[in-house]
Design a protein around this motif. Structure first.
Motif, mmCIF file in Angstrom:
data_model
loop_
_atom_site.group_PDB
_atom_site.id
_atom_site.type_symbol
_atom_site.label_atom_id
_atom_site.label_comp_id
_atom_site.label_asym_id
_atom_site.label_seq_id
_atom_site.Cartn_x
_atom_site.Cartn_y
_atom_site.Cartn_z
ATOM 1 N N TYR A 156 0.808 -1.230 0.000
ATOM 2 C CA TYR A 156 0.000 0.000 0.000
ATOM 3 C C TYR A 156 0.842 1.282 0.000
ATOM 4 O O TYR A 156 0.330 2.351 -0.268
ATOM 5 N N ARG A 157 2.139 1.147 0.301
ATOM 6 C CA ARG A 157 3.012 2.324 0.222
ATOM 7 C C ARG A 157 3.096 2.819 -1.223
ATOM 8 O O ARG A 157 3.159 4.005 -1.492
ATOM 9 N N ASP A 158 3.049 1.885 -2.159
ATOM 10 C CA ASP A 158 3.227 2.239 -3.569
ATOM 11 C C ASP A 158 2.379 1.284 -4.417
ATOM 12 O O ASP A 158 2.915 0.384 -5.066
ATOM 13 N N PRO A 159 1.040 1.445 -4.382
ATOM 14 C CA PRO A 159 0.161 0.444 -5.000
ATOM 15 C C PRO A 159 0.031 0.645 -6.507
ATOM 16 O O PRO A 159 -0.975 1.173 -7.009
ATOM 17 N N GLY A 185 -11.086 5.385 3.660
ATOM 18 C CA GLY A 185 -10.369 4.130 3.368
ATOM 19 C C GLY A 185 -9.127 4.428 2.559
ATOM 20 O O GLY A 185 -8.941 3.899 1.466
ATOM 21 N N CYS A 186 -8.253 5.260 3.119
ATOM 22 C CA CYS A 186 -7.153 5.838 2.324
ATOM 23 C C CYS A 186 -5.993 4.884 2.111
ATOM 24 O O CYS A 186 -5.051 5.213 1.390
ATOM 25 N N GLY A 187 -6.026 3.682 2.749
ATOM 26 C CA GLY A 187 -4.887 2.784 2.579
ATOM 27 C C GLY A 187 -3.603 3.506 2.964
ATOM 28 O O GLY A 187 -3.577 4.309 3.902
ATOM 29 N N GLY A 188 -2.528 3.240 2.211
ATOM 30 C CA GLY A 188 -1.228 3.811 2.550
ATOM 31 C C GLY A 188 -1.033 5.255 2.146
ATOM 32 O O GLY A 188 0.088 5.771 2.226
ATOM 33 N N GLY A 189 -2.090 5.931 1.691
ATOM 34 C CA GLY A 189 -1.989 7.370 1.444
ATOM 35 C C GLY A 189 -1.419 7.745 0.096
ATOM 36 O O GLY A 189 -1.023 8.901 -0.118
ATOM 37 N N ALA A 190 -1.392 6.803 -0.850
ATOM 38 C CA ALA A 190 -0.803 7.104 -2.157
ATOM 39 C C ALA A 190 -1.684 8.055 -2.972
ATOM 40 O O ALA A 190 -1.166 8.954 -3.653
ATOM 41 N N LEU A 191 -3.000 7.871 -2.898
ATOM 42 C CA LEU A 191 -3.884 8.808 -3.611
ATOM 43 C C LEU A 191 -3.790 10.199 -2.981
ATOM 44 O O LEU A 191 -3.748 11.222 -3.686
ATOM 45 N N GLN A 216 0.285 8.322 7.213
ATOM 46 C CA GLN A 216 0.903 9.498 7.840
ATOM 47 C C GLN A 216 2.379 9.582 7.487
ATOM 48 O O GLN A 216 2.905 10.656 7.196
ATOM 49 N N GLU A 217 3.037 8.429 7.468
ATOM 50 C CA GLU A 217 4.476 8.398 7.164
ATOM 51 C C GLU A 217 4.730 8.754 5.693
ATOM 52 O O GLU A 217 5.620 9.551 5.386
ATOM 53 N N VAL A 218 3.909 8.189 4.807
ATOM 54 C CA VAL A 218 4.074 8.447 3.372
ATOM 55 C C VAL A 218 3.879 9.939 3.069
ATOM 56 O O VAL A 218 4.488 10.486 2.152
ATOM 57 N N ASN A 219 3.027 10.595 3.865
ATOM 58 C CA ASN A 219 2.724 12.017 3.633
ATOM 59 C C ASN A 219 3.230 12.877 4.790
ATOM 60 O O ASN A 219 2.574 13.840 5.188
ATOM 61 N N ARG A 220 4.410 12.503 5.335
ATOM 62 C CA ARG A 220 4.816 13.150 6.593
ATOM 63 C C ARG A 220 4.985 14.665 6.458
ATOM 64 O O ARG A 220 4.658 15.403 7.388
ATOM 65 N N ASP A 221 5.448 15.139 5.285
ATOM 66 C CA ASP A 221 5.637 16.583 5.138
ATOM 67 C C ASP A 221 4.295 17.315 5.200
ATOM 68 O O ASP A 221 4.154 18.317 5.901
ATOM 69 N N ALA A 222 3.316 16.788 4.459
ATOM 70 C CA ALA A 222 1.988 17.432 4.449
ATOM 71 C C ALA A 222 1.355 17.385 5.839
ATOM 72 O O ALA A 222 0.687 18.343 6.263
ATOM 73 N N GLU A 229 -4.482 15.494 7.557
ATOM 74 C CA GLU A 229 -4.700 14.776 8.808
ATOM 75 C C GLU A 229 -5.228 13.392 8.430
ATOM 76 O O GLU A 229 -6.152 13.293 7.626
ATOM 77 N N VAL A 230 -4.633 12.355 8.997
ATOM 78 C CA VAL A 230 -5.122 10.987 8.741
ATOM 79 C C VAL A 230 -5.524 10.384 10.084
ATOM 80 O O VAL A 230 -4.716 10.328 11.010
ATOM 81 N N LEU A 231 -6.775 9.961 10.169
ATOM 82 C CA LEU A 231 -7.315 9.474 11.441
ATOM 83 C C LEU A 231 -7.801 8.044 11.310
ATOM 84 O O LEU A 231 -8.232 7.623 10.232
#
Ligand SMILES: C[S@@+](CC[C@H](N)C(=O)[O-])C[C@H]1O[C@@H](n2cnc3c(N)ncnc32)[C@H](O)[C@@H]1O
Length: 359
Positions: A156-159, A185-191, A216-222, A229-231
């Protein structure tokens, strides 16, 4: 008093060196125990706590070899001490991992009672989780419905195989810096990562804690800049006030929802007037294909055009339509290997997307 009667033992052989086997086991054990309300603080001074009680504490912590705990089996009899040991022994280039709980039997006493406990509390649950129903559920959760573990994090980091959907969704959303996007349902935040390039702000929920940490890690800068915000949260109870977002997206989730209308009602509630929604459908043609293989396929709900449209109407969206898109050009652009491109060509007009707008 150290109780030395009765030893329960379970074992598995893993194609992993003892040290990585130890690391994986410790990480997964802490997560799995947390899920059932037990805290495991790993480490040489580690302990296991259930409610107000310290059930166990680490007496030997030798990564790659053994982990032993002094274990209090009976809160009402705190002097009754037993031993839990996890051993990591090298065998045939891998590791034999053995759990042994020594001395737990005395509180049960009678041998027939002991057999009853073993049959009901150990053998039956073990067989149940190895039978198709529960095993299929575990695989479905682990890989897609509530992903967790190292393999899911890597995927999911890079789907790669989801990028074609993302391209369609981003094109439909046409995000600008004025948007505030919700992803369910954002998964690993790639979208999210791709969406944030528009300059928009975003918030997202997912019900897998492991996957929330990954997004959160994949988008740590944002996240650090306060743009994202990812909850941890559930699609049918979004932790946001009414009319928070200008747009929303959901992909790879719909087919898993037991009550999709409830989730869409929630999304509509948090969209502002004029807010737009894009949802990737679960196309019946995908059933049993590499896009929705077993055991996922029999746990997914698939929607025809009219059913998909019906969901949007039932949720109260004022404008609803279903579009079909050929994902193959996007798959090619995303770098999907040539031999897999056919998976994205789709039949009967391409993949379905539900587009809706709050009036
Ligand atoms: C197949 S994955 C898709 C992830 C991501 N959207 C993508 O396309 O890469 C489905 C995701 O939805 C999440 N999910 C499933 N049901 C959910 C629910 N009821 N509430 C919140 N998240 C949910 C899962 O935890 C998982 O991360």
């Amino acid at each position: 008093m150290k109780d030395t009667t009765a030893t329960a033992r379970a074992s598995i052989d893993l194609a992993l060196e003892p040290l990585p086997a130890f690391d994986v086991l410790v990480e997964e054990l802490a997560i799995a125990l947390a899920r059932v309300g037990i805290r495991f603080d790993a480490g040489a001074d580690g302990r296991v706590v259930e409610g107000p009680l310290e059930v166990g504490h680490v007496v030997s912590w030798r990564p790659g070899e053994r982990l032993s705990l002094e274990w209090r089996q009976a809160g009402w009899d705190p002097g009754r001490v037993t031993e839990v040991e996890l051993r990591f022994e090298p065998v045939d280039g891998g590791t034999r991992l053995t759990l042994e709980h020594r001395g737990w039997g005395r509180l049960i006493g009678d041998a027939g009672e002991l057999a009853g406990w073993f049959a009901g509390e150990v053998v039956a649950p073990l067989l149940r989780v190895r039978a198709p129903l529960a095993f299929g559920d575990w695989l479905t959760d682990r890989r897609a419905r509530r992903p967790s573990g190292a393999q899911a994090r890597t995927f999911y980091r890079d789907p790669l195989y989801h990028y074609p959907n993302f391209c369609v969704m981003l094109a439909e959303l046409a995000l600008t810096a004025d948007d505030c996007l919700l992803e369910v349902g954002c998964g690993g935040g790639a979208l999210l990562k791709a969406a944030l390039q528009s300059g928009c702000r975003a918030r997202a929920v997912d019900h897998s804690p492991d996957i929330v940490r990954l997004a959160q890690e994949v988008n740590r800068d944002a996240v650090a800049e306060g743009r994202l915000e990812v909850l941890e949260g559930s699609a049918d109870s979004l932790p946001f006030p009414d009319a928070t977002f200008t747009c929303a997206a959901m992909t790879g989730v719909l087919g898993f929802l037991p009550d999709p209308v409830a989730a869409l009602v929630e999304i509509r509630r948090v969209l502002a007037r004029g807010g737009r929604l894009v949802v990737m459908g679960t196309d019946p043609e995908l059933r049993g294909s590499p896009g929705a293989p077993e055991p996922m396929a029999s746990r997914l709900r698939f929607y025809e055009n009219d059913e998909l449209e019906g969901l949007g109407h039932k949720a109260g969206f004022e404008e609803v339509r279903v579009v079909r898109r050929n994902l193959e050009p996007f798959a090619r652009e995303a770098g999907v290997p040539e031999e897999h491109l056919a998976l994205f060509a789709g039949s009967g007009g391409g993949a379905r997307f539900l587009l809706a707008r709050r009036g």
